[in-house]
Motif scaffolding. Structure first.
Motif, PDB file in Angstrom:
ATOM      1  N   THR A 160       0.802  -1.203   0.115  1.00  0.00           N
ATOM      2  CA  THR A 160      -0.029   0.018   0.130  1.00  0.00           C
ATOM      3  C   THR A 160       0.708   1.335   0.093  1.00  0.00           C
ATOM      4  OG1 THR A 160      -1.709  -1.336   1.355  1.00  0.00           O
ATOM      5  CG2 THR A 160      -1.705   1.008   1.155  1.00  0.00           C
ATOM      6  N   LEU A 161       0.788   2.005  -1.085  1.00  0.00           N
ATOM      7  CA  LEU A 161       1.910   3.060  -1.354  1.00  0.00           C
ATOM      8  C   LEU A 161       1.360   4.596  -0.931  1.00  0.00           C
ATOM      9  CD1 LEU A 161       3.353   2.113  -4.863  1.00  0.00           C
ATOM     10  CD2 LEU A 161       3.944   1.296  -2.429  1.00  0.00           C
ATOM     11  N   SER A 162       0.136   4.433  -0.337  1.00  0.00           N
ATOM     12  CA  SER A 162      -0.432   5.827  -0.019  1.00  0.00           C
ATOM     13  C   SER A 162      -1.055   5.783   1.144  1.00  0.00           C
ATOM     14  CB  SER A 162      -1.290   6.606  -0.798  1.00  0.00           C
ATOM     15  OG  SER A 162      -1.603   7.753  -0.370  1.00  0.00           O
ATOM     16  N   VAL A 163      -0.743   6.463   2.341  1.00  0.00           N
ATOM     17  CA  VAL A 163      -1.533   6.269   3.605  1.00  0.00           C
ATOM     18  C   VAL A 163      -1.799   7.688   4.214  1.00  0.00           C
ATOM     19  CG1 VAL A 163      -1.376   5.517   5.982  1.00  0.00           C
ATOM     20  CG2 VAL A 163      -0.233   4.018   4.080  1.00  0.00           C
ATOM     21  N   ASN A 164      -2.948   7.857   4.710  1.00  0.00           N
ATOM     22  CA  ASN A 164      -3.318   9.195   5.305  1.00  0.00           C
ATOM     23  C   ASN A 164      -2.764   8.978   6.810  1.00  0.00           C
ATOM     24  OD1 ASN A 164      -4.673   9.996   3.034  1.00  0.00           O
ATOM     25  ND2 ASN A 164      -6.697   9.480   3.643  1.00  0.00           N
ATOM     26  N   THR A 165      -2.746  10.362   6.907  1.00  0.00           N
ATOM     27  CA  THR A 165      -2.302  10.680   8.692  1.00  0.00           C
ATOM     28  C   THR A 165      -3.599  10.460   9.481  1.00  0.00           C
ATOM     29  OG1 THR A 165      -2.600  12.968   8.459  1.00  0.00           O
ATOM     30  CG2 THR A 165      -0.327  11.985   7.912  1.00  0.00           C
ATOM     31  N   ASP A 166      -3.162   9.895  10.586  1.00  0.00           N
ATOM     32  CA  ASP A 166      -4.385  10.123  11.546  1.00  0.00           C
ATOM     33  C   ASP A 166      -4.483  11.423  12.361  1.00  0.00           C
ATOM     34  OD1 ASP A 166      -2.188  10.292  13.399  1.00  0.00           O
ATOM     35  OD2 ASP A 166      -2.366   7.855  13.897  1.00  0.00           O
ATOM     36  N   GLY A 167      -5.251  11.342  13.210  1.00  0.00           N
ATOM     37  CA  GLY A 167      -5.631  12.797  14.157  1.00  0.00           C
ATOM     38  C   GLY A 167      -4.236  13.140  14.709  1.00  0.00           C
ATOM     39  N   SER A 168      -3.195  12.244  14.845  1.00  0.00           N
ATOM     40  CA  SER A 168      -1.936  13.025  15.570  1.00  0.00           C
ATOM     41  C   SER A 168      -0.985  13.289  14.286  1.00  0.00           C
ATOM     42  CB  SER A 168      -1.349  11.705  16.335  1.00  0.00           C
ATOM     43  OG  SER A 168      -2.114  11.502  17.530  1.00  0.00           O
ATOM     44  N   GLY A 169      -1.293  13.431  12.981  1.00  0.00           N
ATOM     45  CA  GLY A 169      -0.671  13.705  11.994  1.00  0.00           C
ATOM     46  C   GLY A 169       0.589  12.466  11.736  1.00  0.00           C
ATOM     47  N   VAL A 170      -0.049  11.328  11.980  1.00  0.00           N
ATOM     48  CA  VAL A 170       0.822  10.067  11.865  1.00  0.00           C
ATOM     49  C   VAL A 170       0.593   9.233  10.467  1.00  0.00           C
ATOM     50  CG1 VAL A 170       1.977   8.178  12.929  1.00  0.00           C
ATOM     51  CG2 VAL A 170       1.835  10.067  14.163  1.00  0.00           C
ATOM     52  N   ALA A 171       1.466   9.019   9.504  1.00  0.00           N
ATOM     53  CA  ALA A 171       1.199   8.021   8.576  1.00  0.00           C
ATOM     54  C   ALA A 171       1.977   6.849   8.904  1.00  0.00           C
ATOM     55  CB  ALA A 171       1.246   8.561   7.314  1.00  0.00           C
ATOM     56  N   ALA A 172       1.257   5.726   8.935  1.00  0.00           N
ATOM     57  CA  ALA A 172       2.009   4.259   9.333  1.00  0.00           C
ATOM     58  C   ALA A 172       1.783   3.656   8.301  1.00  0.00           C
ATOM     59  CB  ALA A 172       1.480   3.644  10.652  1.00  0.00           C
ATOM     60  N   PHE A 173       2.928   2.897   7.585  1.00  0.00           N
ATOM     61  CA  PHE A 173       2.651   1.966   6.458  1.00  0.00           C
ATOM     62  C   PHE A 173       2.743   0.827   7.218  1.00  0.00           C
ATOM     63  CE2 PHE A 173       4.158   5.752   4.561  1.00  0.00           C
ATOM     64  CZ  PHE A 173       3.304   5.804   3.153  1.00  0.00           C
ATOM     65  N   THR A 174       2.134  -0.332   6.346  1.00  0.00           N
ATOM     66  CA  THR A 174       1.869  -1.449   6.878  1.00  0.00           C
ATOM     67  C   THR A 174       2.345  -2.651   6.102  1.00  0.00           C
ATOM     68  OG1 THR A 174      -0.318  -1.924   5.820  1.00  0.00           O
ATOM     69  CG2 THR A 174      -0.019  -0.823   8.308  1.00  0.00           C
ATOM     70  N   ASP A 175       2.660  -2.822   4.856  1.00  0.00           N
ATOM     71  CA  ASP A 175       3.050  -3.780   4.108  1.00  0.00           C
ATOM     72  C   ASP A 175       3.875  -3.555   2.944  1.00  0.00           C
ATOM     73  OD1 ASP A 175       1.236  -2.291   2.412  1.00  0.00           O
ATOM     74  OD2 ASP A 175      -0.142  -3.989   1.933  1.00  0.00           O
ATOM     75  N   LEU A 176       4.821  -2.473   2.847  1.00  0.00           N
ATOM     76  CA  LEU A 176       5.599  -2.195   1.922  1.00  0.00           C
ATOM     77  C   LEU A 176       6.691  -3.120   1.777  1.00  0.00           C
ATOM     78  CD1 LEU A 176       6.564   1.812   2.641  1.00  0.00           C
ATOM     79  CD2 LEU A 176       4.655   0.748   1.031  1.00  0.00           C
ATOM     80  N   MET A 177       7.232  -3.373   0.457  1.00  0.00           N
ATOM     81  CA  MET A 177       8.114  -4.157   0.200  1.00  0.00           C
ATOM     82  C   MET A 177       8.806  -3.651  -1.071  1.00  0.00           C
ATOM     83  SD  MET A 177       5.806  -7.324  -1.601  1.00  0.00           S
ATOM     84  CE  MET A 177       4.700  -7.269  -0.231  1.00  0.00           C
ATOM     85  N   ILE A 178      10.065  -4.178  -1.480  1.00  0.00           N
ATOM     86  CA  ILE A 178      10.770  -4.087  -2.687  1.00  0.00           C
ATOM     87  C   ILE A 178      11.046  -5.461  -3.413  1.00  0.00           C
ATOM     88  CG2 ILE A 178      12.965  -3.265  -3.622  1.00  0.00           C
ATOM     89  CD1 ILE A 178      13.022  -1.053  -1.490  1.00  0.00           C
ATOM     90  N   THR A 179      10.629  -5.428  -4.473  1.00  0.00           N
ATOM     91  CA  THR A 179      10.977  -6.682  -5.373  1.00  0.00           C
ATOM     92  C   THR A 179      12.130  -6.283  -6.503  1.00  0.00           C
ATOM     93  OG1 THR A 179       8.673  -7.322  -4.974  1.00  0.00           O
ATOM     94  CG2 THR A 179      10.084  -8.503  -6.930  1.00  0.00           C
ATOM     95  N   GLY A 180      13.100  -6.881  -6.550  1.00  0.00           N
ATOM     96  CA  GLY A 180      14.128  -6.418  -7.621  1.00  0.00           C
ATOM     97  C   GLY A 180      15.566  -7.011  -7.193  1.00  0.00           C
ATOM     98  N   LEU A 181      16.392  -6.481  -7.656  1.00  0.00           N
ATOM     99  CA  LEU A 181      18.029  -7.188  -7.610  1.00  0.00           C
ATOM    100  C   LEU A 181      18.494  -6.529  -6.463  1.00  0.00           C
ATOM    101  CD1 LEU A 181      19.489  -6.178 -11.271  1.00  0.00           C
ATOM    102  CD2 LEU A 181      18.679  -8.486 -10.339  1.00  0.00           C
ATOM    103  N   ILE A 182      19.324  -7.459  -5.850  1.00  0.00           N
ATOM    104  CA  ILE A 182      19.910  -7.257  -4.670  1.00  0.00           C
ATOM    105  C   ILE A 182      20.779  -5.737  -4.622  1.00  0.00           C
ATOM    106  CG2 ILE A 182      20.178  -9.426  -3.775  1.00  0.00           C
ATOM    107  CD1 ILE A 182      23.035  -9.614  -4.502  1.00  0.00           C
ATOM    108  N   GLY A 183      20.802  -5.128  -3.606  1.00  0.00           N
ATOM    109  CA  GLY A 183      21.549  -3.778  -3.622  1.00  0.00           C
ATOM    110  C   GLY A 183      20.905  -2.841  -2.711  1.00  0.00           C
ATOM    111  N   ALA A 184      21.448  -1.467  -2.715  1.00  0.00           N
ATOM    112  CA  ALA A 184      20.922  -0.561  -1.734  1.00  0.00           C
ATOM    113  C   ALA A 184      19.738   0.358  -2.409  1.00  0.00           C
ATOM    114  CB  ALA A 184      22.086   0.207  -1.412  1.00  0.00           C
ATOM    115  N   ARG A 185      18.768   0.653  -1.427  1.00  0.00           N
ATOM    116  CA  ARG A 185      17.908   1.333  -2.192  1.00  0.00           C
ATOM    117  C   ARG A 185      17.749   2.418  -0.772  1.00  0.00           C
ATOM    118  NH1 ARG A 185      18.467  -2.166  -4.855  1.00  0.00           N
ATOM    119  NH2 ARG A 185      16.735  -3.510  -6.245  1.00  0.00           N
ATOM    120  N   THR A 186      17.064   3.761  -1.207  1.00  0.00           N
ATOM    121  CA  THR A 186      16.294   4.664  -0.567  1.00  0.00           C
ATOM    122  C   THR A 186      14.971   4.815  -0.660  1.00  0.00           C
ATOM    123  OG1 THR A 186      17.253   6.639  -1.500  1.00  0.00           O
ATOM    124  CG2 THR A 186      18.634   5.674   0.266  1.00  0.00           C
TER     125      THR A 186
END
Length: 339
Positions: free
Chosen positions: A291-317
């Motif tokens: 899930t690539l887009s999350v809305n903030t809650d009443g405290s202004g916090v957006a918590a992601f739950t299921d992000l993943m990266i599929t691809g070649l090994i190596g560094a990402r940001t």
């Protein structure tokens, strides 16, 4: 004054001439103001032009060694400085540091000398307000203000001198007395004709919490405000409060999911709900899933739950973005082989 000789004459006789008679000044009998005191003087400040009094005898000769005393003839207040001056060889008695302390308005001075006494009165001296020595906050700044936003209620400061006269035309400077941060806006205001200096656009930029302001003049004199509580301002940036993991297997949800906080310009947490925060790859290529887009809650916090990266090994940001807000970029995340 000067030398004289006398003739003595009778009909039919020689006219003898006396020896020299030296004429010296007689007793003081008249005073004249040869240098008038300043026509205007600040309360408590020595006159810019000090008076000079001429002491003469009945023939207009200057009389030395006569003590002349100054006093207030009309108007209230206190005459300060050295109140006596002694006439010199020409009969001039020069005062050095006379001043009047009191409420604003007109005064006249009397100068007197023995015998009699003999007197002379000055013209009007207008007493104006002296330097500001007492400051009072007549309008307090808002008790609660938004970070980096001009106060709804701007402070006003009243200036008085030592005699309680309202002091116009004096620059008052505002500063933060306690609590830290930056005071913005126009930091000076000049007192008007009734001694009031009103600020127009003061604001505080910094972390949330209490502040006290100080207002000062060069005299020096100062006064502090009541407490001003700074609250969070408008959202300007995103900040990562929980980073994604340092490593993750390709195609597997991150063991530690990122958490994003909405913050203002000073880094204060902003409690603003329903701000959409989007996740994407910032560097390293390939795709990010979950899930690539999350809305903030009443405290202004957006918590992601299921992000993943599929691809070649190596560094990402990862980059976390929201319209109108500064992007937050994660630390490096190393992709390892999947199952």
């Amino acid at each position: 004054v000067g030398n004289r000789t006398l003739n003595f004459s009778a009909t039919g006789t020689n006219t003898p001439v006396s020896g020299t008679i030296a004429i010296t000044p007689g007793p003081a009998s008249q005073l004249a103001i040869t240098t008038a005191p300043s026509g205007s003087a600040a309360s408590g400040a020595a006159f810019a032009q000090q008076p000079v009094i001429q002491v003469n005898d009945a023939s207009g000769n200057g009389v030395s060694g006569v003590v002349v005393t100054a006093s207030i003839a009309t108007g209230a207040g206190t005459l300060g400085g050295v109140l006596t001056a002694t006439s010199g060889g020409t009969g001039a008695a020069a005062f050095a540091n006379l001043m009047i302390t009191g409420v604003i308005g007109g005064r006249t001075l009397t100068f007197s000398a023995p015998p009699g006494p003999i007197t002379v009165t000055s013209g009007t001296i207008t007493v104006t307000a002296g330097p500001a020595s007492a400051l009072t906050v007549t309008t307090q700044p808002s008790p609660s203000v938004v970070n980096d936003v001009a106060f709804a209620a701007q402070p006003a400061v009243e200036l008085k001198d030592a005699s309680g006269n309202l002091v116009p035309g004096t620059v008052v400077t505002a500063a933060i007395f306690s609590g830290g941060g930056t005071l913005g806006g126009t930091l000076t205001a000049t007192s008007n004709g009734v001694g009031i200096a009103t600020f127009a656009d003061l604001k505080i930029t910094g972390t949330i919490g209490a502040r006290v302001l100080s207002f000062s003049v060069p005299t020096p004199a100062s006064v502090n405000s009541n407490a001003v509580t700074v609250t969070a301002g408008s959202a300007t940036q995103l900040s990562i409060t929980t980073q994604p993991p340092a490593s993750a297997a390709s195609g597997a949800a991150f063991a530690q999911q990122p958490v994003i906080q909405v913050r203002d310009v000073s880094g204060n947490n902003v409690s603003q709900a329903l701000v959409p925060v989007a996740a994407s790859i910032a560097s390293g290529g390939v795709a990010i899933g979950g899930t690539l887009s999350v809305n903030t809650d009443g405290s202004g916090v957006a918590a992601f739950t299921d992000l993943m990266i599929t691809g070649l090994i190596g560094a990402r940001t990862l980059a976390f973005t929201s319209a109108g807000l500064t992007t937050a970029t994660s630390g490096p995340l190393t992709i390892t082989p999947g199952g």
